[in-house]
Enzyme design. Structure first.
Site, PDB file in Angstrom:
ATOM      1  N   VAL A   1       0.907  -1.150   0.000  1.00  0.00           N
ATOM      2  CA  VAL A   1       0.000   0.000   0.000  1.00  0.00           C
ATOM      3  C   VAL A   1       0.946   1.199   0.000  1.00  0.00           C
ATOM      4  CG1 VAL A   1      -1.818   1.238   1.227  1.00  0.00           C
ATOM      5  CG2 VAL A   1      -1.821  -1.268   1.185  1.00  0.00           C
ATOM      6  N   PRO A   2       1.129   1.833  -1.157  1.00  0.00           N
ATOM      7  CA  PRO A   2       2.301   2.679  -1.429  1.00  0.00           C
ATOM      8  C   PRO A   2       2.279   4.083  -0.811  1.00  0.00           C
ATOM      9  CG  PRO A   2       0.855   2.666  -3.315  1.00  0.00           C
ATOM     10  CD  PRO A   2       0.263   1.700  -2.327  1.00  0.00           C
ATOM     11  N   CYS A   3       2.397   4.156   0.506  1.00  0.00           N
ATOM     12  CA  CYS A   3       2.400   5.466   1.168  1.00  0.00           C
ATOM     13  C   CYS A   3       3.617   6.300   0.758  1.00  0.00           C
ATOM     14  CB  CYS A   3       2.314   5.317   2.679  1.00  0.00           C
ATOM     15  SG  CYS A   3       3.514   4.204   3.419  1.00  0.00           S
ATOM     16  N   HIS A   4       4.636   5.666   0.182  1.00  0.00           N
ATOM     17  CA  HIS A   4       5.789   6.425  -0.317  1.00  0.00           C
ATOM     18  C   HIS A   4       5.407   7.325  -1.487  1.00  0.00           C
ATOM     19  CE1 HIS A   4       5.783   2.638  -2.632  1.00  0.00           C
ATOM     20  NE2 HIS A   4       6.269   3.364  -3.630  1.00  0.00           N
TER      21      HIS A   4
END
Length: 184
Positions: free
Chosen positions: A147-150
């Site tokens: 889950v690409p919070c970056h």
């Protein structure tokens, strides 16, 4: 089975080496439930304590578990530049309410190689002006990378914060072609 005839929650976990350091992956029968950055022994032990407190049940180190096999394969392909998204069952039990809503939108609506502002993401989930709340949701993300919070950045072009550290965020964004690779 427990005393009530229910199957006890079983959480399998493994530490996997990656280009951004060791990641601890944990999964239940429902799917991948946790990804932990910088999984040294001490970090891993604290993460396992938190998982035991939140999920209960039995925690078992099992890098060969079918519950982890596909997540490990897809993460390796992602870091090799061969995969641009994840197609995994996810167990959202470590997230709820607004945070879960934001994380689900992030997972489905911000593709590889792109970024979104905190405020823009807040607007997507019907909370314009909720940029700070989105920041809190990013900080609580139990499934980073997958889950690409970056991919969430400041609206003024700043990189923003990151639970895995800014160096890790820069590496992930460079891998996806959003930032140039560091010179040294």
């Amino acid at each position: 089975m427990d005393s009530l005839g229910q199957d006890e929650q079983r959480v399998v976990w493994a530490v996997v080496g990656t280009d951004i350091g060791p990641l601890m992956l944990a999964a239940t029968r429902s799917g991948l439930v946790n990804v932990v950055f910088h999984a040294s022994d001490a970090v891993r032990d604290r993460a396992l304590e938190r998982l035991a407190a939140r999920l209960g049940g039995q925690l078992v180190e099992d890098p060969g578990s079918p519950l982890l096999a596909e997540a490990i394969r897809q993460l390796r392909a992602y870091f090799a530049g061969e995969r641009h998204g994840f197609d995994l069952p996810l167990d959202w039990s470590l997230s709820s309410g607004f945070n879960r809503q934001v994380l689900r939108e992030l997972a489905s609506g911000v593709p590889y190689g792109s970024v979104v502002g905190y405020g823009d993401l807040a607007g997507r989930v019907g909370q314009p002006g909720g940029a700070q709340a989105v920041g809190v949701a990013m900080g609580s993300n139990p499934l980073p990378v997958v889950v690409p919070c970056h991919r969430v950045v400041e609206s003024d072009g700043g990189i923003g914060g990151f639970g895995g550290g800014l160096e890790t965020k820069r590496k992930l964004l460079a891998l996806e072609g959003v930032l140039p690779e560091p010179l040294f």
